[in-house]
Design an enzyme around this catalytic site. Sequence first.
Site, PDB file in Angstrom:
ATOM      1  N   LYS A 133      28.838  54.629  40.424  1.00 44.66           N
ATOM      2  CA  LYS A 133      28.814  53.224  40.839  1.00 44.66           C
ATOM      3  C   LYS A 133      27.369  52.798  40.997  1.00 44.66           C
ATOM      4  O   LYS A 133      26.494  53.618  41.314  1.00 44.66           O
ATOM      5  CB  LYS A 133      29.541  53.034  42.175  1.00 44.66           C
ATOM      6  CG  LYS A 133      30.022  51.614  42.392  1.00 44.66           C
ATOM      7  CD  LYS A 133      31.343  51.354  41.666  1.00 44.66           C
ATOM      8  CE  LYS A 133      31.834  49.953  41.872  1.00 44.66           C
ATOM      9  NZ  LYS A 133      33.195  49.785  41.325  1.00 44.66           N
TER      10      LYS A 133
HETATM   11  P1  NAD Z   1      34.497  38.898  41.844  1.00 40.78           P
HETATM   12  O1  NAD Z   1      33.058  38.758  42.133  1.00 40.78           O
HETATM   13  O2  NAD Z   1      35.009  38.398  40.542  1.00 40.78           O
HETATM   14  O3  NAD Z   1      35.333  38.164  43.015  1.00 40.78           O
HETATM   15  C1  NAD Z   1      35.172  38.445  44.378  1.00 40.78           C
HETATM   16  C2  NAD Z   1      35.924  37.365  45.134  1.00 40.78           C
HETATM   17  O4  NAD Z   1      35.936  37.668  46.527  1.00 40.78           O
HETATM   18  C3  NAD Z   1      35.288  35.980  45.014  1.00 40.78           C
HETATM   19  O5  NAD Z   1      36.315  35.018  44.907  1.00 40.78           O
HETATM   20  C4  NAD Z   1      34.557  35.823  46.347  1.00 40.78           C
HETATM   21  O6  NAD Z   1      34.357  34.463  46.700  1.00 40.78           O
HETATM   22  C5  NAD Z   1      35.533  36.513  47.251  1.00 40.78           C
HETATM   23  N1  NAD Z   1      35.003  36.925  48.545  1.00 40.78           N
HETATM   24  C6  NAD Z   1      33.839  37.534  48.843  1.00 40.78           C
HETATM   25  N2  NAD Z   1      33.746  37.752  50.158  1.00 40.78           N
HETATM   26  C7  NAD Z   1      34.886  37.269  50.706  1.00 40.78           C
HETATM   27  C8  NAD Z   1      35.404  37.202  52.016  1.00 40.78           C
HETATM   28  N3  NAD Z   1      34.718  37.701  53.034  1.00 40.78           N
HETATM   29  N4  NAD Z   1      36.617  36.625  52.206  1.00 40.78           N
HETATM   30  C9  NAD Z   1      37.334  36.138  51.178  1.00 40.78           C
HETATM   31  N5  NAD Z   1      36.897  36.196  49.913  1.00 40.78           N
HETATM   32  C10 NAD Z   1      35.702  36.735  49.680  1.00 40.78           C
HETATM   33  O7  NAD Z   1      34.858  40.421  42.061  1.00 40.78           O
HETATM   34  P2  NAD Z   1      36.101  41.239  41.489  1.00 40.78           P
HETATM   35  O8  NAD Z   1      35.679  41.912  40.248  1.00 40.78           O
HETATM   36  O9  NAD Z   1      37.303  40.385  41.518  1.00 40.78           O
HETATM   37  O10 NAD Z   1      36.207  42.390  42.602  1.00 40.78           O
HETATM   38  C11 NAD Z   1      36.922  42.180  43.810  1.00 40.78           C
HETATM   39  C12 NAD Z   1      37.287  43.529  44.385  1.00 40.78           C
HETATM   40  O11 NAD Z   1      38.073  44.227  43.426  1.00 40.78           O
HETATM   41  C13 NAD Z   1      36.108  44.440  44.709  1.00 40.78           C
HETATM   42  O12 NAD Z   1      36.431  45.262  45.807  1.00 40.78           O
HETATM   43  C14 NAD Z   1      35.999  45.303  43.461  1.00 40.78           C
HETATM   44  O13 NAD Z   1      35.339  46.534  43.715  1.00 40.78           O
HETATM   45  C15 NAD Z   1      37.465  45.478  43.164  1.00 40.78           C
HETATM   46  N6  NAD Z   1      37.736  45.891  41.793  1.00 40.78           N
HETATM   47  C16 NAD Z   1      37.422  45.074  40.752  1.00 40.78           C
HETATM   48  C17 NAD Z   1      37.671  45.513  39.449  1.00 40.78           C
HETATM   49  C18 NAD Z   1      37.401  44.646  38.245  1.00 40.78           C
HETATM   50  O14 NAD Z   1      37.687  45.094  37.117  1.00 40.78           O
HETATM   51  N7  NAD Z   1      36.909  43.429  38.422  1.00 40.78           N
HETATM   52  C19 NAD Z   1      38.216  46.788  39.241  1.00 40.78           C
HETATM   53  C20 NAD Z   1      38.539  47.573  40.334  1.00 40.78           C
HETATM   54  C21 NAD Z   1      38.286  47.112  41.602  1.00 40.78           C
END
Ligand code: NAD
Length: 451
Positions: A133
């Site tokens: 990561k």
């Molecule tokens: P992203 O940046 O696309 O979206 C993150 C979202 O969370 C945004 O809408 C942001 O405004 C919101 N956010 C941030 N802080 C917040 C809070 N305190 N309260 C409410 N909303 C809040 O990111 P993503 O890729 O969707 O990732 C989100 C989670 O999913 C992370 O934990 C990431 O590690 C996990 N994840 C993502 C993927 C992927 O392929 N995108 C894969 C596995 C895990």
Amino acid sequence: MAEKRAKTPISGARQDKQYENILEEMHSADRKSVFQNALQQFDDAAQHLNLSSDQIAMIQQPRRVIEVKLPIRMDDGNIKVFKGYRVQHNIARGPAKGGVRFHPQVDLDEVKALSFWMTFKCAVVGIPMGGGKGGVICDPSEMSQSEMERLARRYFAEMIDIFGPDRDVPAPDVNTNPQVMAWFLDTYSMHKGDYTPAVVTGKPLELGGSEGRVTATAQGVTFTILQAVDRLGMKLDGATVAIQGFGNAGSNAAVLLKGHGAVIKAISDVSGGFVSTDPAGIDPQVALDHIKQNRTLKGFENNPAAKVSKYNNANDLLTEEVDILVPAALENQITEKNAGQVKAKIIAEAANGPCTPEADAILAKNGVFLIPDILCNAGGVTVSYLEWVQNRMGYYWDAEHIFMDLKRYMDNAFSAVYQTSTKFEVNMRTAAFIVAIERVTRAAEMRGLYA
Ligand code: NAD
């Protein structure tokens, strides 16, 4: 031990009071070390396995930790120095795999935890990769596209020798996207003199990305929810859902779950939380259109098409009266403070690490069925693996092929974890770690990594 994070100042026109409050909360003294939480999850599972203390030490700690300074010329001519990390947690089963996060709260503790989870996530779904990561401490909402590009290229160039299709393969995470991956790919290919698409996944389709990668995490989340409702004798059609975070994982999950007849009762993002005033629930497309125009959900309550009211406290979404709760934002959202008020029957961890170990214990006692992150959100890395395979073959599958492959990986993983949870009489998180730890340990032993 609770660890206090160093505070990263945020300045500029887009600074938002609510965002500031969220940051304050995240910095608070009782915010637990995410890596400690991860180790606790490991320990809960390891006690069911016959591991020596040497094996545990070998598998728990990261193999390699890198920190770099990233001096970038900003658009105003000044130089700003950012800090970046890459952690390779374990490579027993294959090259390190895991996203790169751009966020003001990135720190080494978090990157270590996220790389740790990647090791076990890859093992749970049975793809031949290890855990890695990366992260850069920065606030993309304050940066221009060209500043982002310079930062992304510098990050990759600074660690060029640790990346590679057989070494370490990054992907998008919070605030990074296919465009950032394209800059990574170009930086690597320019340095090496070869076009090397397999060095990074989550790329745009035009540069060797895979069909289905953008929605893969949410698709995987949906497959695991379908399995869970089936096991619990529930139905997704008509079930109510609350989703925290409306980025890649959260917004696509909303679209897919609504497609199965679920009612999206509440959503939130960094600007606040919103609950539907319409029994039919929130239309995710209306929310996506709002974000397209406004960058976030800010002002969503005033959007006539939305039919929502705004929570006084966005975190009230977590304790909303719903069947399914999908945390899809950041770590440590459900803690000992609010776990007892969770009303959902199922929690599907689209985010990494949204529940602390203390919350896990309360949720288990209250009979909440938790689909753990290392299983629930593994769809993203699974399709990343399929992208890597396609890049190496130079032959590309269609969306239907990817969908069926992903479904097979997710359904098999869910079954393996569910059976283990029944066999060992443990919750789904501990079961997922048992499955994964056994696979990683076996691979390490056969390679002679303890020699
Ligand atoms: P992203 O940046 O696309 O979206 C993150 C979202 O969370 C945004 O809408 C942001 O405004 C919101 N956010 C941030 N802080 C917040 C809070 N305190 N309260 C409410 N909303 C809040 O990111 P993503 O890729 O969707 O990732 C989100 C989670 O999913 C992370 O934990 C990431 O590690 C996990 N994840 C993502 C993927 C992927 O392929 N995108 C894969 C596995 C895990």
